[in-house]
Write a protein that holds these residues in place. Structure first.
Motif, PDB file in Angstrom:
ATOM      1  N   ALA A   1       0.854  -1.180   0.000  1.00 35.78           N
ATOM      2  CA  ALA A   1       0.000   0.000   0.000  1.00 35.78           C
ATOM      3  C   ALA A   1       0.890   1.230   0.000  1.00 35.78           C
ATOM      4  O   ALA A   1       2.011   1.192   0.528  1.00 35.78           O
ATOM      5  N   PRO A   2       0.417   2.350  -0.566  1.00 35.01           N
ATOM      6  CA  PRO A   2       1.215   3.577  -0.539  1.00 35.01           C
ATOM      7  C   PRO A   2       1.373   4.099   0.891  1.00 35.01           C
ATOM      8  O   PRO A   2       0.412   4.115   1.663  1.00 35.01           O
ATOM      9  N   LEU A   3       2.574   4.504   1.220  1.00 36.16           N
ATOM     10  CA  LEU A   3       2.823   5.073   2.541  1.00 36.16           C
ATOM     11  C   LEU A   3       2.312   6.510   2.613  1.00 36.16           C
ATOM     12  O   LEU A   3       2.374   7.259   1.633  1.00 36.16           O
ATOM     13  N   ARG A   4       1.843   6.889   3.768  1.00 36.28           N
ATOM     14  CA  ARG A   4       1.503   8.299   3.976  1.00 36.28           C
ATOM     15  C   ARG A   4       2.799   9.104   4.136  1.00 36.28           C
ATOM     16  O   ARG A   4       3.861   8.558   4.470  1.00 36.28           O
ATOM     17  N   ASP A   5       2.708  10.373   3.909  1.00 36.21           N
ATOM     18  CA  ASP A   5       3.886  11.238   3.978  1.00 36.21           C
ATOM     19  C   ASP A   5       4.552  11.151   5.346  1.00 36.21           C
ATOM     20  O   ASP A   5       3.884  11.192   6.382  1.00 36.21           O
ATOM     21  N   GLY A   6       5.875  11.014   5.309  1.00 36.78           N
ATOM     22  CA  GLY A   6       6.649  11.042   6.533  1.00 36.78           C
ATOM     23  C   GLY A   6       6.789   9.730   7.259  1.00 36.78           C
ATOM     24  O   GLY A   6       7.530   9.640   8.246  1.00 36.78           O
ATOM     25  N   VAL A   7       6.104   8.691   6.813  1.00 39.64           N
ATOM     26  CA  VAL A   7       6.183   7.395   7.498  1.00 39.64           C
ATOM     27  C   VAL A   7       7.523   6.739   7.188  1.00 39.64           C
ATOM     28  O   VAL A   7       7.939   6.646   6.024  1.00 39.64           O
ATOM     29  N   SER A   8       8.192   6.259   8.232  1.00 39.13           N
ATOM     30  CA  SER A   8       9.523   5.669   8.078  1.00 39.13           C
ATOM     31  C   SER A   8       9.493   4.163   8.287  1.00 39.13           C
ATOM     32  O   SER A   8       8.527   3.612   8.843  1.00 39.13           O
ATOM     33  N   ALA A   9      10.558   3.502   7.875  1.00 39.45           N
ATOM     34  CA  ALA A   9      10.691   2.066   8.090  1.00 39.45           C
ATOM     35  C   ALA A   9      10.697   1.743   9.581  1.00 39.45           C
ATOM     36  O   ALA A   9      10.145   0.718  10.019  1.00 39.45           O
ATOM     37  N   GLU A  10      11.326   2.591  10.379  1.00 38.36           N
ATOM     38  CA  GLU A  10      11.370   2.374  11.823  1.00 38.36           C
ATOM     39  C   GLU A  10       9.964   2.436  12.419  1.00 38.36           C
ATOM     40  O   GLU A  10       9.608   1.642  13.302  1.00 38.36           O
TER      41      GLU A  10
ATOM     42  N   VAL B   1       9.837  -1.248   3.944  1.00 38.64           N
ATOM     43  CA  VAL B   1       9.469  -0.046   3.193  1.00 38.64           C
ATOM     44  C   VAL B   1      10.279  -0.008   1.907  1.00 38.64           C
ATOM     45  O   VAL B   1      11.503  -0.118   1.933  1.00 38.64           O
ATOM     46  N   ASP B   2       9.565   0.099   0.797  1.00 39.94           N
ATOM     47  CA  ASP B   2      10.206   0.337  -0.494  1.00 39.94           C
ATOM     48  C   ASP B   2      10.327   1.854  -0.638  1.00 39.94           C
ATOM     49  O   ASP B   2       9.357   2.540  -0.982  1.00 39.94           O
ATOM     50  N   GLU B   3      11.510   2.379  -0.334  1.00 37.87           N
ATOM     51  CA  GLU B   3      11.694   3.830  -0.292  1.00 37.87           C
ATOM     52  C   GLU B   3      11.520   4.471  -1.663  1.00 37.87           C
ATOM     53  O   GLU B   3      10.973   5.572  -1.772  1.00 37.87           O
ATOM     54  N   ASP B   4      11.971   3.817  -2.710  1.00 39.65           N
ATOM     55  CA  ASP B   4      11.845   4.397  -4.041  1.00 39.65           C
ATOM     56  C   ASP B   4      10.383   4.528  -4.465  1.00 39.65           C
ATOM     57  O   ASP B   4       9.969   5.543  -5.038  1.00 39.65           O
ATOM     58  N   ALA B   5       9.603   3.499  -4.181  1.00 38.51           N
ATOM     59  CA  ALA B   5       8.187   3.520  -4.561  1.00 38.51           C
ATOM     60  C   ALA B   5       7.309   4.138  -3.478  1.00 38.51           C
ATOM     61  O   ALA B   5       6.127   4.394  -3.729  1.00 38.51           O
ATOM     62  N   ARG B   6       7.891   4.356  -2.286  1.00 39.02           N
ATOM     63  CA  ARG B   6       7.151   4.854  -1.126  1.00 39.02           C
ATOM     64  C   ARG B   6       5.926   3.984  -0.858  1.00 39.02           C
ATOM     65  O   ARG B   6       4.790   4.456  -0.728  1.00 39.02           O
TER      66      ARG B   6
END
Length: 342
Positions: free
Chosen positions: A244-253, A295-300
Motif C-alpha cells: 500500500a502507498p505510505l503516507r507522507d513522513g512514514v519511516s521504516a522504523e 518499506v520500499d523507499e523508491d516507490a514509497r
C-alpha cells in the motif's frame, strides 16, 4: 470438564483438519461425524491419516445427527450451513467454516455468492480489533476465509495506525487444498506440478469483499482492495505479498515499531526479526501466522508479507481457537504452535 463436539463435512479437507486438532484437544470428546455424498462410508477411506477414528462410519448431515453436542463445526460448501444452523438450538456453540455468515452487507453476499443472505455472525478472527470479546460471548461464530485471514493480519497494523493510504494490493499464492477436495481437472497433479497460475483475476475472487470488510473496520475511510490469488504446486499454505502507498513522513522504523507493538501479546501471530521473511514451510501444520514488513523507499510503499497454513490457522485451527474462547477455555488449548519440518 469435557465438551462433546460434532463435525459436519468430516470427509473434506476442512473437516479433516478440525478432527485432527480435536483428537489432540484435552477437553474435547469427538461425537458425530457427518458427510453428504460420503455418508455411510468409513472415515478412514477419506482421511487415512486420522487413524484413531478410521473405522467411524460417517452419518448423514442432519439436524438430528448434530443435535445434543456442546459444539458443532460446519465444514460445508458455501450456502449449505444456514439451513442446518437455523435448526440447531442455542444450547450449543455453532462454528461455521463456510462463507454463509462472514459478510455483513447483504448486497455483497448476493453479488459474490448469490441467493438469500443468511445474516452475519461474530467474525472468528480474535486478533482483529474487538473480535476476541465478541467471540468469547458468542454462541454462533463465522470462521474467516483463509486468504482474508493472512491478508488482514498482514496489513492490519499499518491500516489501523493510519500509516498507509487506504488502497491496498494483495497477491497471494496458495496450495491446492484451498480449492477443496472435489475433483477438478485443473487441479490434477499433471496440470499443477511445475506450474504457477493466476485465477480470480481482476477483482473476481469471492474473498475480496471479506478482506475489504475487515480492513475498512480499521480505517476512517473505506479501503479499496485489489486481490489476485495464485495457485502453486504444493498441498497447503499461503504466502501473501501485500502492499500500500505510505503516507507522507512514514519511516521504516515506524512501520517496524507498529507491527511489533500490534502483535506482541498474540500467541499465534509472529512478527519475524529484521531480515527474516515468512515461508509457508515454517508454519506447516501450526496455528501460526508469520509476518514481516519493509518499506520500499523508491516507490514509497509498504511491503508486508505473511504466511499461514490455509487448513490450520486459515480454517480448522481458527475454528478450534474460536471454540476455546466461546467455551471459556484457554485460547491456545489443543492448537500446535510449532510447525512440521522439513
Amino acid at each position: 470438564m469435557t465438551f462433546r463436539a460434532a463435525v459436519a463435512g468430516a470427509s473434506g479437507y476442512a473437516g479433516g483438519e478440525i478432527i485432527r486438532l480435536l483428537l489432540a484437544h484435552p477437553e474435547i470428546e469427538i461425537g458425530a461425524l457427518t458427510a453428504g455424498g460420503n455418508a455411510g462410508t468409513r472415515l478412514g477411506e477419506h482421511q487415512p491419516h486420522l487413524l484413531p477414528l478410521a473405522d467411524r462410519i460417517l452419518a448423514e448431515t442432519t439436524v438430528d445427527a448434530l443435535s445434543g453436542h456442546d459444539v458443532v463445526f460446519l465444514a460445508l460448501p458455501h450456502g449449505k450451513s444456514a439451513e442446518i444452523a437455523s435448526e440447531l438450538g442455542d444450547e450449543c456453540v455453532v462454528i461455521d467454516c463456510g462463507a454463509d455468515y462472514r459478510l455483513t452487507d447483504p448486497d455483497a453476499w448476493i453479488r459474490w455468492y448469490g441467493g438469500e443472505h443468511a445474516g452475519s455472525w461474530p467474525y472468528g478472527l480474535p486478533e482483529l480489533a474487538a473480535q476476541r470479546a465478541a467471540i468469547t460471548a458468542a454462541r454462533r461464530i463465522a470462521v474467516p476465509g483463509c486468504y482474508p485471514t493472512v491478508s488482514t493480519l498482514t496489513l492490519a497494523p499499518a491500516v489501523a495506525a493510519g500509516l498507509v493510504e487506504p488502497e491496498v494490493v494483495v497477491v497471494a499464492a496458495s496450495g491446492t487444498s484451498g480449492a477443496g477436495k472435489s475433483l477438478k481437472p485443473h487441479l490434477l497433479g499433471s496440470e499443477v506440478m511445475g506450474s504457477v497460475s493466476a485465477y480470480g483475476v481482476g477483482g473476481a475472487h469471492r474473498h475480496t469483499p471479506e478482506i475489504t470488510q475487515n480492513l475498512s473496520l480499521l480505517s476512517e475511510s473505506d479501503v479499496s482492495v485489489s486481490f489476485t490469488p495464485l495457485l502453486v504446486p504444493m498441498p497447503r499454505g499461503i504466502l501473501a505479498t501485500c502492499s500500500a502507498p505510505l503516507r507522507d513522513g512514514v519511516s521504516a522504523e515506524q512501520i517496524a515499531e507498529t507491527y511489533a507493538a500490534a502483535y506482541q501479546n498474540e500467541p499465534f501471530v509472529h512478527v519475524l526479526p529484521s531480515g527474516q521473511w515468512p515461508t509457508t514451510a515454517s508454519v506447516l501444520g501450526s496455528n501460526n501466522v508469520t509476518i514481516q514488513a519493509a518499506v520500499d523507499e523508491d516507490a514509497r510503499r509498504l511491503i508486508a508479507i505473511g504466511a499461514v497454513d490455509n487448513l490450520t490457522k486459515g480454517t480448522g485451527g481458527a475454528a478450534v481457537q474460536c471454540m476455546n474462547l466461546a467455551l471459556g477455555l484457554e485460547e491456545t488449548l489443543g492448537l500446535p504452535q510449532t510447525g512440521v519440518a522439513p
